[in-house]
Scaffold this active site. Structure first.
Site, short mmCIF file in Angstrom:
data_model
loop_
_atom_site.label_atom_id
_atom_site.label_comp_id
_atom_site.label_asym_id
_atom_site.label_seq_id
_atom_site.Cartn_x
_atom_site.Cartn_y
_atom_site.Cartn_z
N CYS A 150 0.88 -1.10 -0.35
CA CYS A 150 0.02 -0.12 0.04
C CYS A 150 1.05 1.49 -0.04
CB CYS A 150 -0.81 -0.01 1.14
SG CYS A 150 -2.42 1.18 0.84
N GLU A 179 -2.51 -8.97 3.88
CA GLU A 179 -2.69 -9.12 5.22
C GLU A 179 -4.40 -9.18 5.44
OE1 GLU A 179 -2.33 -4.83 5.69
OE2 GLU A 179 -1.39 -6.44 4.38
N HIS A 216 -3.82 -4.96 0.05
CA HIS A 216 -3.63 -5.60 1.61
C HIS A 216 -3.53 -6.81 1.42
CE1 HIS A 216 -2.98 -1.70 3.71
NE2 HIS A 216 -4.10 -1.30 2.72
#
Length: 194
Positions: free
Chosen positions: A76, A176, A174
């Site tokens: 990001c 994650e 993202h």
């Protein structure tokens, strides 16, 4: 050992939590020697470009990161700060990717937030991943398409969902927060040869 670069990037802990779910040990650090000696480096980020670059400069991390030889993954804002000029605060990043970061035109809702499909994938990060998978985005600025682009997402206009140059990899989304696909992308990064 996996080093997660410590600074004011808002998703540092969530990246470490994602690695914990994969049973991978990591350390959050801004120590130069620890970073240099790590097997892999993750450079996450959620925040504002100019203040974040100021902090990286204060710590000298803006000089260290471009010299790293092992695989590095920017996420990001981390991806955006690896580029050149950023329209957010007229900020100049580290220039690893010689492209501009631009603000989305206000023809649709900004920020681009939520799940979206990426396509035209061409990177070892996406090994064994199909071409019609959704990942999670939150951003108001985008990296333009370039020779470094390894996948594309369409929101208002086509933009780089990921980039690669030598040992530097970067994703606008993202991993994650992207469920099983994100886990696979992180796993693929961790398997890269140094």
């Amino acid at each position: 050992m996996i080093a997660i670069i410590k600074y004011n990037g808002g998703n540092v802990s969530s990246v470490q939590n994602a690695l914990n779910r994969l049973d991978v040990d990591s350390v959050i650090t801004d120590d130069f020697e620890t970073i240099r000696n790590a097997d892999k480096i993750i450079f996450p980020g959620v925040g504002e470009a100019s203040s974040t670059m100021d902090l990286l400069r204060q710590k000298g991390l803006d000089k260290l990161i471009p010299t790293l030889q092992q695989p590095v993954l920017g996420i990001c804002l981390g991806m955006q700060l690896m580029c050149g000029r950023n329209e957010e605060g007229n900020t100049f990043g580290m220039g690893i990717f010689d492209i501009e970061v631009k603000k989305f035109p206000s023809r649709d809702l900004v920020p681009h937030m939520g799940w979206n499909t990426f396509h035209n994938i061409n990177s070892p990060l996406f090994a064994e991943i199909g071409t019609e998978n959704d990942v999670y985005f939150v951003h108001s600025y985008y990296c333009e398409l370039s020779a470094y682009t390894t996948s594309v997402c369409d929101y208002i206009l086509p933009f780089s969902a990921s980039l690669q140059k030598d040992n530097f990899f970067a994703v606008q989304f993202h991993p994650e927060k992207s469920g099983s696909i994100g886990n696979k992308i992180l796993t693929n990064f961790l398997k890269l040869n140094s």
